[in-house]
Design a protein around this motif. Structure first.
Motif, PDB file in Angstrom:
ATOM      1  N   UNK A 187       0.823  -1.207   0.000  1.00 14.06           N
ATOM      2  CA  UNK A 187       0.000   0.000   0.000  1.00 14.06           C
ATOM      3  C   UNK A 187       0.855   1.254   0.000  1.00 14.06           C
ATOM      4  N   UNK A 188       1.990   1.214   0.694  1.00 17.17           N
ATOM      5  CA  UNK A 188       2.897   2.357   0.723  1.00 17.17           C
ATOM      6  C   UNK A 188       3.481   2.625  -0.664  1.00 17.17           C
ATOM      7  N   UNK A 189       3.791   1.557  -1.381  1.00 19.98           N
ATOM      8  CA  UNK A 189       4.309   1.714  -2.740  1.00 19.98           C
ATOM      9  C   UNK A 189       3.236   2.265  -3.682  1.00 19.98           C
ATOM     10  N   UNK A 190       2.005   1.856  -3.479  1.00 19.96           N
ATOM     11  CA  UNK A 190       0.911   2.302  -4.338  1.00 19.96           C
ATOM     12  C   UNK A 190       0.461   3.730  -4.052  1.00 19.96           C
ATOM     13  N   UNK A 191       0.602   4.179  -2.826  1.00 20.62           N
ATOM     14  CA  UNK A 191       0.015   5.442  -2.374  1.00 20.62           C
ATOM     15  C   UNK A 191       0.306   6.631  -3.289  1.00 20.62           C
ATOM     16  N   UNK A 192       1.544   6.844  -3.726  1.00 20.32           N
ATOM     17  CA  UNK A 192       1.810   8.029  -4.566  1.00 20.32           C
ATOM     18  C   UNK A 192       1.126   7.983  -5.934  1.00 20.32           C
ATOM     19  N   UNK A 193       0.659   6.817  -6.329  1.00 23.11           N
ATOM     20  CA  UNK A 193       0.066   6.658  -7.657  1.00 23.11           C
ATOM     21  C   UNK A 193      -1.450   6.699  -7.650  1.00 23.11           C
ATOM     22  N   UNK A 194      -2.059   6.723  -6.469  1.00 24.87           N
ATOM     23  CA  UNK A 194      -3.515   6.738  -6.393  1.00 24.87           C
ATOM     24  C   UNK A 194      -4.054   8.077  -6.864  1.00 24.87           C
ATOM     25  N   UNK A 195      -5.167   8.010  -7.551  1.00 25.86           N
ATOM     26  CA  UNK A 195      -5.795   9.225  -8.046  1.00 25.86           C
ATOM     27  C   UNK A 195      -6.631   9.867  -6.956  1.00 25.86           C
ATOM     28  N   UNK A 196      -6.380  11.151  -6.699  1.00 20.46           N
ATOM     29  CA  UNK A 196      -7.151  11.858  -5.678  1.00 20.46           C
ATOM     30  C   UNK A 196      -8.521  12.251  -6.163  1.00 20.46           C
ATOM     31  N   UNK A 197      -8.764  12.106  -7.468  1.00 18.02           N
ATOM     32  CA  UNK A 197     -10.046  12.545  -8.020  1.00 18.02           C
ATOM     33  C   UNK A 197     -11.059  11.423  -8.160  1.00 18.02           C
ATOM     34  N   UNK A 198     -10.643  10.187  -7.785  1.00 15.82           N
ATOM     35  CA  UNK A 198     -11.563   9.059  -7.961  1.00 15.82           C
ATOM     36  C   UNK A 198     -12.631   9.095  -6.878  1.00 15.82           C
ATOM     37  N   UNK A 199     -13.850   9.467  -7.246  1.00 13.79           N
ATOM     38  CA  UNK A 199     -14.921   9.570  -6.260  1.00 13.79           C
ATOM     39  C   UNK A 199     -15.336   8.188  -5.802  1.00 13.79           C
ATOM     40  N   UNK A 200     -15.605   8.093  -4.523  1.00 11.20           N
ATOM     41  CA  UNK A 200     -16.052   6.823  -3.981  1.00 11.20           C
ATOM     42  C   UNK A 200     -14.965   5.770  -3.908  1.00 11.20           C
ATOM     43  N   UNK A 201     -13.702   6.179  -4.024  1.00 10.19           N
ATOM     44  CA  UNK A 201     -12.617   5.210  -3.988  1.00 10.19           C
ATOM     45  C   UNK A 201     -12.478   4.615  -2.599  1.00 10.19           C
ATOM     46  N   UNK A 202     -12.136   3.340  -2.516  1.00  8.96           N
ATOM     47  CA  UNK A 202     -11.911   2.737  -1.208  1.00  8.96           C
ATOM     48  C   UNK A 202     -10.725   3.412  -0.510  1.00  8.96           C
ATOM     49  N   UNK A 203     -10.708   3.460   0.800  1.00 12.74           N
ATOM     50  CA  UNK A 203      -9.582   4.042   1.503  1.00 12.74           C
ATOM     51  C   UNK A 203      -8.319   3.213   1.291  1.00 12.74           C
ATOM     52  N   UNK A 204      -7.201   3.769   1.686  1.00  9.66           N
ATOM     53  CA  UNK A 204      -5.915   3.118   1.480  1.00  9.66           C
ATOM     54  C   UNK A 204      -5.656   2.062   2.552  1.00  9.66           C
ATOM     55  N   UNK A 205      -6.624   1.217   2.782  1.00  8.50           N
ATOM     56  CA  UNK A 205      -6.469   0.043   3.622  1.00  8.50           C
ATOM     57  C   UNK A 205      -7.225  -1.065   2.942  1.00  8.50           C
ATOM     58  N   UNK A 206      -6.769  -2.268   3.150  1.00  6.05           N
ATOM     59  CA  UNK A 206      -7.438  -3.390   2.489  1.00  6.05           C
ATOM     60  C   UNK A 206      -7.251  -4.620   3.321  1.00  6.05           C
ATOM     61  N   UNK A 207      -7.966  -5.653   3.009  1.00  7.74           N
ATOM     62  CA  UNK A 207      -7.888  -6.895   3.767  1.00  7.74           C
ATOM     63  C   UNK A 207      -8.794  -7.928   3.139  1.00  7.74           C
ATOM     64  N   UNK A 208      -8.875  -9.113   3.764  1.00  7.14           N
ATOM     65  CA  UNK A 208      -9.701 -10.181   3.203  1.00  7.14           C
ATOM     66  C   UNK A 208     -11.141  -9.745   3.071  1.00  7.14           C
TER      67      UNK A 208
END
Length: 208
Positions: A187-208
């Motif tokens: 997630x840390x590697x992905x964070x700089x590449x996430x789009x801030x404009x994506x509405x309704x995007x899931x938060x930067x946490x994930x799991x099963x």
């Protein structure tokens, strides 16, 4: 005449190989040890695979071919491609849950690097993992979860490097479970590449 049907499917045998390697290392994956786990005799496995090395090569080939299945399962569970790619990578180590397990699997990796037949399958698995990662990252760009201009192939390589390095750093001094450690690093590697404009995007946490 058709041959007698096999009483134990190869899939069951390969699952036993994975268990023995994880618990005891490749040295413990003898034909007799694997046969005992699946209710066969050592000679029966010899007839099927020829030798312990033949069994390990067949096991490596099957393991390499399973990469798309892991990613397909993650995609079926997680609609968000960013979440799916993280969870697919987190799932790749399978039954490895301790440092001892990881050390045993690294011993098999050492064989992969020195045996040309095993290495062929290790290379295939490595490249397949990066391809499958790039496919999901391409979807993430298309749906606006990753910023425009993100290179799926370059980011796939970065995630693969993170995935590989996270296993080693966790083994040395990581905190929590391997799954938790790997997920947080991915997630840390992905964070700089996430789009801030994506509405309704899931938060930067994930799991099963």
């Amino acid at each position: 005449m058709a041959g007698r049907p096999r009483s134990v499917d190869d899939e069951v045998i390969f699952d036993a190989v994975a268990s023995v390697v994880t618990e005891e290392g490749p040295g413990g994956a003898t034909l007799a040890a694997v046969a005992a786990r699946v209710g066969l005799s050592g000679p029966a496995l010899t007839q099927r695979f020829g030798s312990k090395r033949g069994l390990l090569v067949a096991f490596a080939a099957k393991a390499a071919s399973r990469v798309p299945e892991v990613f397909s399962r993650a995609k079926a569970v997680h609609d968000d491609p960013v979440t799916a790619v993280v969870e697919a990578l987190v799932a790749m180590p399978g039954r490895v849950t301790s440092r001892e397990h990881l050390a045993n699997n690294l011993a098999l990796l050492q064989m992969d690097l020195t045996d040309p037949d095993l290495r062929e399958h290790a290379v295939f698995q490595s490249r397949s993992l990066r391809v499958q990662t790039a496919v999901l990252l391409s979807e993430a760009v298309q749906v606006g979860r990753l910023a425009d201009g993100t290179s799926p192939e370059a980011l796939a390589m970065d995630l693969y490097t993170t995935y590989s390095g996270a296993m080693l750093t966790w083994a040395i001094d990581g905190e929590g479970t391997l799954e938790e450690w790997m997920r947080s690093n991915l997630l840390r590697t992905l964070a700089p590449h996430l789009s801030g404009s994506a509405s309704g995007s899931p938060p930067l946490t994930t799991g099963p």
